[in-house]
Design a protein around this motif. Sequence first.
Motif, mmCIF file in Angstrom:
data_model
loop_
_atom_site.group_PDB
_atom_site.id
_atom_site.type_symbol
_atom_site.label_atom_id
_atom_site.label_comp_id
_atom_site.label_asym_id
_atom_site.label_seq_id
_atom_site.Cartn_x
_atom_site.Cartn_y
_atom_site.Cartn_z
ATOM 1 N N LYS A 6 0.875 -1.170 0.000
ATOM 2 C CA LYS A 6 0.000 0.000 0.000
ATOM 3 C C LYS A 6 0.911 1.219 0.000
ATOM 4 N N LEU A 8 0.860 4.598 0.217
ATOM 5 C CA LEU A 8 0.906 5.689 1.200
ATOM 6 C C LEU A 8 1.348 5.212 2.573
ATOM 7 N N THR A 9 0.978 3.997 2.950
ATOM 8 C CA THR A 9 1.431 3.503 4.250
ATOM 9 C C THR A 9 2.865 2.994 4.185
ATOM 10 N N ALA A 10 3.355 2.689 2.991
ATOM 11 C CA ALA A 10 4.722 2.203 2.844
ATOM 12 C C ALA A 10 5.752 3.335 2.883
ATOM 13 N N PRO A 13 6.829 8.700 6.917
ATOM 14 C CA PRO A 13 5.951 9.867 7.132
ATOM 15 C C PRO A 13 6.416 11.172 6.477
ATOM 16 N N ARG A 16 5.736 10.790 2.751
ATOM 17 C CA ARG A 16 4.288 10.716 2.518
ATOM 18 C C ARG A 16 3.663 12.106 2.600
ATOM 19 N N GLU A 17 4.081 12.895 3.586
ATOM 20 C CA GLU A 17 3.554 14.257 3.735
ATOM 21 C C GLU A 17 3.884 15.121 2.522
ATOM 22 N N ARG A 48 -9.035 5.462 -2.023
ATOM 23 C CA ARG A 48 -9.394 5.629 -0.610
ATOM 24 C C ARG A 48 -10.517 4.671 -0.229
ATOM 25 N N GLY A 72 -6.443 1.765 -0.580
ATOM 26 C CA GLY A 72 -5.005 1.787 -0.367
ATOM 27 C C GLY A 72 -4.179 1.435 -1.590
ATOM 28 N N ASP A 73 -4.817 0.881 -2.616
ATOM 29 C CA ASP A 73 -4.084 0.445 -3.807
ATOM 30 C C ASP A 73 -3.732 1.609 -4.728
ATOM 31 N N TYR A 123 8.891 1.472 -4.345
ATOM 32 C CA TYR A 123 7.589 0.934 -3.962
ATOM 33 C C TYR A 123 6.714 0.640 -5.159
#
Length: 151
Positions: A6, A8-10, A13, A16-17, A48, A72-73, A123
């Motif tokens: 996923k 954004l979770t990978a 922080p 991602r921001e 989302r 998440g994909d 990623y």
Amino acid sequence: MTKAIKLLTALPPPQRERLMELARETSFAEDTRIFEAGGTADCFWVIRSGAVTLDQQVSPLQRITVASLGAGDLLGWSWLFPPYRWDFGAEAFSPVRAYEFEAAAVLRLCDEDTALGLTLVRYVAEILAHRLEMTRGQLMERHALARRSLY
């Protein structure tokens, strides 16, 4: 089989921001064609909520589903590789909410922040490898079923 990545979770922080500063919220109604194979790939999405099917046109009247994506994909990777054309088509299978990213802006960010660019490409490569592995498994299953039906 490996677990789906996923995006954004990978991402760490801080990266991602920075990426999320470029995000725009969007939505697609059920049965909306999001893009067609061969079209210009100038953006991508992170889903989302909802579901999207990736498909391939096999005849003028028939499309086959090659993958289903959900929350998440990553939807769309062709923006990252020349000639920047979609390899598949995509359709909203249900109402979809997503973050949309303009490819040119993300590529500029990657040029400015090479660590983020390397992480993002890494990623996306992991996501592609996972999807290739899933497709290979499906092909092996279909081959096994076809062989059994011959006997």
